[in-house]
Write a protein that holds these residues in place. Structure first.
Motif, PDB file in Angstrom:
ATOM      1  N   GLY A   1       0.780  -1.236   0.000  1.00 14.97           N
ATOM      2  CA  GLY A   1       0.000   0.000   0.000  1.00 14.97           C
ATOM      3  C   GLY A   1       0.807   1.280   0.000  1.00 14.97           C
ATOM      4  O   GLY A   1       0.236   2.376   0.036  1.00 14.97           O
ATOM      5  N   GLY A   2       2.124   1.188  -0.037  1.00 13.05           N
ATOM      6  CA  GLY A   2       2.949   2.395  -0.115  1.00 13.05           C
ATOM      7  C   GLY A   2       3.749   2.641   1.147  1.00 13.05           C
ATOM      8  O   GLY A   2       4.538   1.794   1.578  1.00 13.05           O
ATOM      9  N   LYS A   3       3.540   3.797   1.787  1.00 11.06           N
ATOM     10  CA  LYS A   3       4.306   4.171   2.976  1.00 11.06           C
ATOM     11  C   LYS A   3       4.144   3.119   4.067  1.00 11.06           C
ATOM     12  O   LYS A   3       3.026   2.698   4.367  1.00 11.06           O
ATOM     13  CB  LYS A   3       3.855   5.532   3.500  1.00 11.06           C
ATOM     14  CG  LYS A   3       4.054   6.673   2.516  1.00 11.06           C
ATOM     15  CD  LYS A   3       3.483   7.969   3.095  1.00 11.06           C
ATOM     16  CE  LYS A   3       3.569   9.118   2.106  1.00 11.06           C
ATOM     17  NZ  LYS A   3       2.969  10.365   2.636  1.00 11.06           N
ATOM     18  N   ASN A   4       5.283   2.750   4.670  1.00 10.87           N
ATOM     19  CA  ASN A   4       5.242   1.652   5.619  1.00 10.87           C
ATOM     20  C   ASN A   4       6.246   1.893   6.749  1.00 10.87           C
ATOM     21  O   ASN A   4       7.390   2.261   6.495  1.00 10.87           O
ATOM     22  CB  ASN A   4       5.589   0.340   4.893  1.00 10.87           C
ATOM     23  CG  ASN A   4       5.353  -0.880   5.741  1.00 10.87           C
ATOM     24  OD1 ASN A   4       6.133  -1.172   6.632  1.00 10.87           O
ATOM     25  ND2 ASN A   4       4.285  -1.605   5.455  1.00 10.87           N
ATOM     26  N   ASP A   5       5.811   1.712   7.976  1.00  4.81           N
ATOM     27  CA  ASP A   5       6.716   1.848   9.117  1.00  4.81           C
ATOM     28  C   ASP A   5       6.582   0.676  10.081  1.00  4.81           C
ATOM     29  O   ASP A   5       6.719   0.829  11.299  1.00  4.81           O
ATOM     30  CB  ASP A   5       6.509   3.183   9.841  1.00  4.81           C
ATOM     31  CG  ASP A   5       5.076   3.387  10.312  1.00  4.81           C
ATOM     32  OD1 ASP A   5       4.265   2.454  10.176  1.00  4.81           O
ATOM     33  OD2 ASP A   5       4.778   4.483  10.833  1.00  4.81           O
ATOM     34  N   GLU A   6       6.321  -0.508   9.523  1.00  4.29           N
ATOM     35  CA  GLU A   6       6.259  -1.706  10.352  1.00  4.29           C
ATOM     36  C   GLU A   6       7.599  -1.968  11.022  1.00  4.29           C
ATOM     37  O   GLU A   6       7.665  -2.507  12.123  1.00  4.29           O
ATOM     38  CB  GLU A   6       5.866  -2.924   9.498  1.00  4.29           C
ATOM     39  CG  GLU A   6       4.452  -2.865   8.954  1.00  4.29           C
ATOM     40  CD  GLU A   6       4.140  -4.034   8.039  1.00  4.29           C
ATOM     41  OE1 GLU A   6       5.051  -4.854   7.798  1.00  4.29           O
ATOM     42  OE2 GLU A   6       2.992  -4.131   7.567  1.00  4.29           O
ATOM     43  N   TRP A   7       8.669  -1.628  10.334  1.00  2.00           N
ATOM     44  CA  TRP A   7      10.018  -1.759  10.876  1.00  2.00           C
ATOM     45  C   TRP A   7      10.626  -0.369  10.964  1.00  2.00           C
ATOM     46  O   TRP A   7      10.479   0.446  10.049  1.00  2.00           O
ATOM     47  CB  TRP A   7      10.862  -2.656   9.961  1.00  2.00           C
ATOM     48  CG  TRP A   7      12.303  -2.737  10.346  1.00  2.00           C
ATOM     49  CD1 TRP A   7      12.832  -3.421  11.405  1.00  2.00           C
ATOM     50  CD2 TRP A   7      13.409  -2.092   9.698  1.00  2.00           C
ATOM     51  NE1 TRP A   7      14.202  -3.259  11.437  1.00  2.00           N
ATOM     52  CE2 TRP A   7      14.581  -2.457  10.406  1.00  2.00           C
ATOM     53  CE3 TRP A   7      13.524  -1.260   8.584  1.00  2.00           C
ATOM     54  CZ2 TRP A   7      15.846  -2.004  10.043  1.00  2.00           C
ATOM     55  CZ3 TRP A   7      14.784  -0.811   8.215  1.00  2.00           C
ATOM     56  CH2 TRP A   7      15.928  -1.178   8.944  1.00  2.00           C
ATOM     57  N   VAL A   8      11.288  -0.089  12.077  1.00  3.41           N
ATOM     58  CA  VAL A   8      11.886   1.229  12.293  1.00  3.41           C
ATOM     59  C   VAL A   8      13.401   1.111  12.277  1.00  3.41           C
ATOM     60  O   VAL A   8      13.974   0.259  12.960  1.00  3.41           O
ATOM     61  CB  VAL A   8      11.419   1.831  13.637  1.00  3.41           C
ATOM     62  CG1 VAL A   8      12.103   3.177  13.880  1.00  3.41           C
ATOM     63  CG2 VAL A   8       9.905   1.989  13.648  1.00  3.41           C
ATOM     64  N   SER A   9      14.048   1.943  11.491  1.00  4.72           N
ATOM     65  CA  SER A   9      15.510   1.944  11.395  1.00  4.72           C
ATOM     66  C   SER A   9      16.100   3.015  12.295  1.00  4.72           C
ATOM     67  O   SER A   9      15.595   4.140  12.363  1.00  4.72           O
ATOM     68  CB  SER A   9      15.941   2.205   9.943  1.00  4.72           C
ATOM     69  OG  SER A   9      17.319   2.494   9.878  1.00  4.72           O
ATOM     70  N   LEU A  10      17.187   2.685  12.969  1.00  2.00           N
ATOM     71  CA  LEU A  10      17.888   3.665  13.783  1.00  2.00           C
ATOM     72  C   LEU A  10      18.542   4.738  12.918  1.00  2.00           C
ATOM     73  O   LEU A  10      18.499   5.927  13.243  1.00  2.00           O
ATOM     74  CB  LEU A  10      18.961   2.959  14.632  1.00  2.00           C
ATOM     75  CG  LEU A  10      20.002   3.859  15.317  1.00  2.00           C
ATOM     76  CD1 LEU A  10      19.327   4.829  16.285  1.00  2.00           C
ATOM     77  CD2 LEU A  10      21.046   3.011  16.048  1.00  2.00           C
ATOM     78  N   PHE A  11      19.134   4.331  11.793  1.00  2.00           N
ATOM     79  CA  PHE A  11      19.982   5.244  11.026  1.00  2.00           C
ATOM     80  C   PHE A  11      19.276   5.990   9.897  1.00  2.00           C
ATOM     81  O   PHE A  11      19.767   7.031   9.455  1.00  2.00           O
ATOM     82  CB  PHE A  11      21.170   4.474  10.447  1.00  2.00           C
ATOM     83  CG  PHE A  11      22.074   3.878  11.487  1.00  2.00           C
ATOM     84  CD1 PHE A  11      22.582   4.658  12.516  1.00  2.00           C
ATOM     85  CD2 PHE A  11      22.418   2.536  11.449  1.00  2.00           C
ATOM     86  CE1 PHE A  11      23.424   4.123  13.479  1.00  2.00           C
ATOM     87  CE2 PHE A  11      23.261   1.987  12.404  1.00  2.00           C
ATOM     88  CZ  PHE A  11      23.769   2.783  13.423  1.00  2.00           C
ATOM     89  N   TYR A  12      18.167   5.487   9.394  1.00  2.00           N
ATOM     90  CA  TYR A  12      17.526   6.111   8.232  1.00  2.00           C
ATOM     91  C   TYR A  12      17.182   7.590   8.437  1.00  2.00           C
ATOM     92  O   TYR A  12      17.403   8.403   7.534  1.00  2.00           O
ATOM     93  CB  TYR A  12      16.271   5.344   7.831  1.00  2.00           C
ATOM     94  CG  TYR A  12      16.506   4.015   7.150  1.00  2.00           C
ATOM     95  CD1 TYR A  12      17.789   3.492   6.968  1.00  2.00           C
ATOM     96  CD2 TYR A  12      15.429   3.247   6.674  1.00  2.00           C
ATOM     97  CE1 TYR A  12      17.994   2.275   6.338  1.00  2.00           C
ATOM     98  CE2 TYR A  12      15.635   2.023   6.036  1.00  2.00           C
ATOM     99  CZ  TYR A  12      16.912   1.542   5.882  1.00  2.00           C
ATOM    100  OH  TYR A  12      17.112   0.334   5.263  1.00  2.00           O
ATOM    101  N   PRO A  13      16.620   7.997   9.597  1.00  2.00           N
ATOM    102  CA  PRO A  13      16.283   9.420   9.751  1.00  2.00           C
ATOM    103  C   PRO A  13      17.497  10.340   9.631  1.00  2.00           C
ATOM    104  O   PRO A  13      17.430  11.385   8.975  1.00  2.00           O
ATOM    105  CB  PRO A  13      15.665   9.482  11.155  1.00  2.00           C
ATOM    106  CG  PRO A  13      15.122   8.113  11.381  1.00  2.00           C
ATOM    107  CD  PRO A  13      16.112   7.195  10.734  1.00  2.00           C
ATOM    108  N   GLY A  14      18.614   9.957  10.253  1.00  2.00           N
ATOM    109  CA  GLY A  14      19.820  10.771  10.147  1.00  2.00           C
ATOM    110  C   GLY A  14      20.371  10.797   8.734  1.00  2.00           C
ATOM    111  O   GLY A  14      20.868  11.821   8.259  1.00  2.00           O
ATOM    112  N   GLU A  15      20.287   9.650   8.048  1.00  2.00           N
ATOM    113  CA  GLU A  15      20.744   9.591   6.657  1.00  2.00           C
ATOM    114  C   GLU A  15      19.890  10.485   5.773  1.00  2.00           C
ATOM    115  O   GLU A  15      20.404  11.187   4.891  1.00  2.00           O
ATOM    116  CB  GLU A  15      20.707   8.137   6.173  1.00  2.00           C
ATOM    117  CG  GLU A  15      21.742   7.253   6.844  1.00  2.00           C
ATOM    118  CD  GLU A  15      21.540   5.771   6.598  1.00  2.00           C
ATOM    119  OE1 GLU A  15      22.482   4.993   6.825  1.00  2.00           O
ATOM    120  OE2 GLU A  15      20.421   5.371   6.192  1.00  2.00           O
ATOM    121  N   ALA A  16      18.568  10.468   6.014  1.00  2.00           N
ATOM    122  CA  ALA A  16      17.664  11.322   5.244  1.00  2.00           C
ATOM    123  C   ALA A  16      17.949  12.797   5.526  1.00  2.00           C
ATOM    124  O   ALA A  16      17.991  13.627   4.609  1.00  2.00           O
ATOM    125  CB  ALA A  16      16.211  10.987   5.577  1.00  2.00           C
ATOM    126  N   ALA A  17      18.157  13.133   6.801  1.00  2.00           N
ATOM    127  CA  ALA A  17      18.445  14.522   7.178  1.00  2.00           C
ATOM    128  C   ALA A  17      19.745  15.004   6.525  1.00  2.00           C
ATOM    129  O   ALA A  17      19.813  16.123   6.012  1.00  2.00           O
ATOM    130  CB  ALA A  17      18.537  14.646   8.696  1.00  2.00           C
TER     131      ALA A  17
END
Length: 417
Positions: free
Chosen positions: A191-207
């Protein structure tokens, strides 16, 4: 932020200890860290195939079994590391390798989302990853992919169209929630956007990717989205004694403070700095100060895994650019960097088939240093980024002078014979 003048901490004894333990010390006029980074970069280039893919995993023990995998996020990270090294030591061969890997990234993995050309992501395709998982776009994959392509853009302007780079930034904004957090993945079959699994590093990498994009295209929305993300993390961890060792948040925070005209934004430096200090303290608490194997000392993981240490060194190195020197934490970070980089230098293969590579893990048996059965490309990638980060440090006169002090010290050099 201004730095106070401070006398450098002594490192020569530690460096002498490292040299005396070397299996096969490199020769020449370069510093040990410069040699190690050059070897790591050479390993990366030799690992690159004609089609632009890296040899993702290498068996160091022919009797071991290693699954065939490929991770496009780490492919992008490898490009990022090679670009960092290229900026330190440019070469035609280095540029050729970077462009080859960059072309593979764009041609196979940079695609639109929902058939919308204004939204583009780095897709993890099971035909490439060989994991059997459904096709998906990871937040971190696009964050690091954007970071890699923007670094190439600095080296070779026009390599990626501005339209595509902005479309990648739009995808990161599309994945951000109102509170500053992000959806972790975009999975069409779910269905598209998914947050069933949360990554420690992805937010900092995106920022970090967004802040790099702001440097390239000074639209305030990129900066604001990155800041919003870091503030979410700071609020989430506020008041906790121990927090996640989020090295990418430290790197992104450092980048935010270096952003052009950042003072025009309402930035809560106090909260960001406190968040950074929490992360640094949590990393330092993991430092291995004593171990039955001397090869583990200086690392940040008891079992000797290399990548967790190199990632944390990247974060600590970035934090030195904004931590006040008068803060007691600053000296603790400096000391941990010193021993941490010795850990990396000891872990690297200095001769033979795997020269320049870093194993997943340094093991210990009956007093002997052993390497595990595999080198994975991210082990080399993060170690190379950490080494280049150390060479680029400019926050303390010591980091600029210690190499010359070592290279010009006849007593130290005599230990190499």
């Amino acid at each position: 932020m201004k730095k106070s003048t401070r006398k450098p901490l002594s490192f020569l004894l530690l460096l002498l200890l490292f040299i005396s333990c070397q299996d096969n010390p490199p020769q020449g006029n370069l510093s040990e860290i410069e040699k190690a980074s050059a070897l790591a970069n050479q390993y990366m280039m030799k690992s690159l195939h004609d089609n632009g893919m890296f040899t993702y995993r290498v068996k160091t023990n022919p009797k071991s079994y290693v699954k065939k995998r490929y991770n496009i996020l780490r492919h992008a990270g490898a490009i990022y590391a090679m670009c960092q090294y290229y900026e330190h030591a440019p070469s035609p061969q280095g540029l050729e390798s970077i462009l080859s890997a960059g072309n593979f990234l764009k041609s196979t993995s940079l695609k639109s989302v929902n058939n919308d050309p204004s939204l583009k992501a780095i897709w993890s395709d099971p035909s490439i990853s060989n994991t059997g998982k459904v096709i998906q776009a990871k937040l971190g994959g696009t964050g690091i992919g954007l970071l890699a392509l923007l670094h190439i853009e600095k080296i070779k302007p026009g390599f990626t169209s501005k339209k595509d780079l902005i479309a990648m930034g739009n995808f990161l904004l599309y994945m951000q929630k109102k509170d500053g957090s992000f959806y972790t993945k975009y999975i069409p079959s779910k269905g598209g956007k998914n947050d069933e699994w949360v990554s420690l590093f992805y937010p900092g990498e995106a920022a970090l990717g967004l802040l790099m994009l702001y440097e390239y295209d000074p639209n305030p929305k990129w900066f604001e989205a990155a800041y919003h993300s870091l503030m979410y993390l700071a609020k989430l961890r506020e008041g906790r004694k121990t927090v996640e060792t989020d090295c990418w948040a430290l790197i992104a925070t450092s980048k935010l403070y270096k952003s052009q005209n950042y003072s025009q934004f309402k930035v809560s430096e106090e909260r960001l700095n406190q968040h950074a200090k929490q992360i640094c303290e949590s990393i330092l608490a993991l430092k291995i100060n004593s171990h039955r194997s001397p090869y583990h000392i200086g690392g940040f993981q008891e079992n000797g895994y290399v990548t967790p240490t190199s990632c944390r060194l990247e974060g600590l190195t970035a934090a030195l650019s904004f931590l006040p020197q008068q803060d007691p934490l600053y000296s603790k970070v400096v000391e941990s960097l010193q021993t941490g980089y010795i850990f990396l230098l000891r872990a690297q293969y200095k001769k033979g088939t795997f020269t320049g590579g870093f194993p997943r893990k340094v093991s210990y048996n009956n007093g002997l240093k052993l390497k595990t059965n595999m080198i994975q490309i991210d082990c080399v990638q993060h170690s190379l980024s950490a080494l280049v980060g150390f060479m680029n440090l400019q926050v303390d006169d010591y980091f600029q002078s210690y190499v010359k002090n070592y290279d010009n010290n006849s007593e130290a050099l005599s230990l190499n014979k």
